[in-house]
Design a protein around this motif. Structure first.
Motif: not given
Ligand code: Q9C
Ligand code: ZN
Length: 374
Positions: A278-297
Motif C-alpha cells: 500500500n502506498f497512501p499518499l497525502p491528500r491536497g498535495t499529490t500532483g503529477d510529479d509526486e504521483y508518478c514518482e510513487t507509481l514508478q516504485r
C-alpha cells in the motif's frame, strides 16, 4: 487497444446516495460510461459490445464471493419491496458493527465459536446468516453508497461479463492489452459485502478466472493487480491477502474512504506475506510529479514479481477536479501514468473503477490508454 463495453452496464441508476450527512445525487452515474465511450470512439479506439456468452459467471464469482451474498444480490430488491420497502432502492438502516456483536451475549458466543473453528472471512457472514437467519441488508453492506435498484443486479452481471470477456480475450490471444469499460465498479466489494459503489469485485474475479482457465499443463500464472483508483481497493486486497500468486499494489489517498484499510503495514499474511503493498499518499498535495514518482516504485515491485498478467484497477478519481477526492493529477498527467504502466511490458487488462468529474473523465481515461500505447 481493444475496448469491451455493454449498454446493460447503464441500467444501475440510483437517484441518490447519503454522503456527508446529506442525501446527494449519486456520483457513480451511467453517463460516466457513455462519456468515456464517446471520447474513446472519437480517438479511434475499437469498441466491441460483443460479450462472451459461454462464460459461466456464477462459477467464477464463487471463487471470490459467498453463495449467500450472491443470492442476496439476486433477491434483495424483490424481497425489500415485498416487505413494504420503497421502490427506489434497498439501503440498510443498521449494520452488525463488530462492537455490537461483541456486546450481544448470544452473538458473542457464536462469533467466538466461529473464530475457534477458524471460519474464513468468505464464510463468516454466511455462518452468521445460517445461525441467526437475519436476512438483513445490513449484513451484506458496510456503507450508504450502494443502493440496490430494480436493475442493479442485471447491471452488475453485465459489468462482470464485460470484464471476463476482456480477460478471456487477453489470456487466450496474443493481445498485449485490453480495456473493460464497465460499471458498477468492483474494488471495494468484499466476499459478502457491497460498498463504495461496488457489488461484485470484477478485477478479483478476473484474476481468479485467468488463473483457473489457463492451460492445465502450465503452472498457475502469477497475476499482479495494480490499483490506481484514488481509493484503497479493500476488497481486492482482502481477496488475495494470504495468496502469494496474486500480488496487490495500491496507490491511494491517505485517511480517506474506506478509512480503515490501506495502511503501509498491511503486507499480506501467511504465505501471502510480502505480496501486498500500500502506498497512501497525502491528500491536497499529490500532483503529477509526486504521483508518478510513487507509481514508478509501485511498477518496480510489479516487475520484480514477474507476473504473467497485469490487471489495472483504472480509476481517474485522482483527477484535480474530482468532486469526491483530493489529489491534483492533471489530464496530461494521465499520459505519463499510462506510459509508466506500459514499462512493465506484460499483457495488461485495464478494468474501469472510479472517476467522477464528468467534464474530464473521457479525456482522462483516454489519455491513460493512449499513454500506454505510445
Ligand atoms: N469522502 C470508487 O471510486 N464515499 N468508489 C466517498 C469521500 C464512497 C468510491 C466519500 C466513495 C466510493 C470505486
Ligand atoms: Zn475510487
Amino acid at each position: 487497444m481493444k475496448v469491451i463495453f455493454s449498454k446493460e452496464c447503464l441500467l444501475h441508476d440510483p437517484p441518490f446516495e447519503v454522503l456527508g450527512g446529506q442525501r446527494v445525487p449519486y456520483f457513480e452515474k451511467p453517463e460516466r460510461l457513455t462519456i468515456i465511450e464517446n471520447e474513446l470512439r472519437s480517438n479511434g479506439f475499437e469498441i466491441s459490445e460483443e460479450l462472451d456468452p459461454d462464460i459461466e459467471l456464477k462459477e467464477h464469482i464463487l471463487r471470490v464471493h459467498s453463495a449467500d451474498y450472491l443470492d442476496y444480490l439476486e433477491t434483495a430488491y424483490e424481497t425489500w419491496v415485498k416487505q413494504g420497502g420503497n421502490e427506489i432502492s434497498v439501503l440498510p438502516e443498521a449494520f452488525p458493527h463488530v462492537n455490537l456483536l461483541k456486546a450481544s451475549p448470544n452473538v458473542a458466543q457464536t462469533t467466538n465459536a466461529i473464530a475457534r473453528a477458524g471460519v474464513s472471512s468468505l464464510e463468516f457472514t454466511s455462518t452468521v446468516f445460517e445461525l441467526f437467519r437475519i436476512p438483513h441488508e445490513g449484513l451484506y453492506c458496510f456503507d450508504l453508497s450502494c443502493p440496490i435498484t430494480k436493475d442493479t443486479h442485471k447491471a452488475t452481471l453485465a459489468s462482470l461479463r464485460v470484464t471476463l470477456t476482456a480477460a478471456k480475450l487477453l489470456s487466450s490471444s496474443a493481445l498485449d492489452s485490453i480495456f473493460a469499460l464497465c460499471r458498477p465498479p468492483g474494488h471495494h466489494a468484499m466476499p459478502s459485502l457491497c460498498a463504495g459503489y461496488c457489488f461484485l469485485n470484477n478485477i478479483a474475479i478476473a484474476a481468479r478466472f485467468i488463473q483457473h482457465t489457463s492451460s492445465p499443463d502450465t503452472t498457475k500464472p502469477k497475476v499482479a493487480i495494480l490499483d490506481i483508483d484514488y481509493h484503497h481497493g479493500n476488497g481486492s486486497q482482502a481477496a488475495f491477502y494470504d495468496d502469494p500468486s496474486v500480488l496487490y499494489v495500491s496507490l491511494h489517498g491517505e485517511n480517506d474512504y474506506p478509512y480503515f484499510t490501506g495502511f503501509t503495514d498491511e503486507q499480506g499474511s501467511g504465505e501471502g506475506e510480502g505480496y501486498n503493498f500500500n502506498f497512501p499518499l497525502p491528500r491536497g498535495t499529490t500532483g503529477d510529479d509526486e504521483y508518478c514518482e510513487t507509481l514508478q516504485r509501485a511498477v518496480a515491485i510489479v516487475q520484480k514479481f514477474e507476473p504473467a498478467f497485469v490487471l489495472v484497477s483504472l480509476g481517474v478519481d485522482t483527477f484535480i477536479d474530482d468532486p469526491i477526492s483530493d489529489f491534483k493529477v492533471t489530464t496530461s498527467g494521465y499520459l505519463r501514468i499510462g506510459g509508466i504502466i506500459a514499462s512493465i511490458h506484460r499483457p495488461t487488462l485495464f478494468v474501469m473503477e472510479g472517476g467522477y468529474a464528468l467534464e474530464s473523465i473521457g479525456k482522462n481515461v483516454s489519455n491513460i490508454l493512449r499513454g500506454f500505447e505510445s
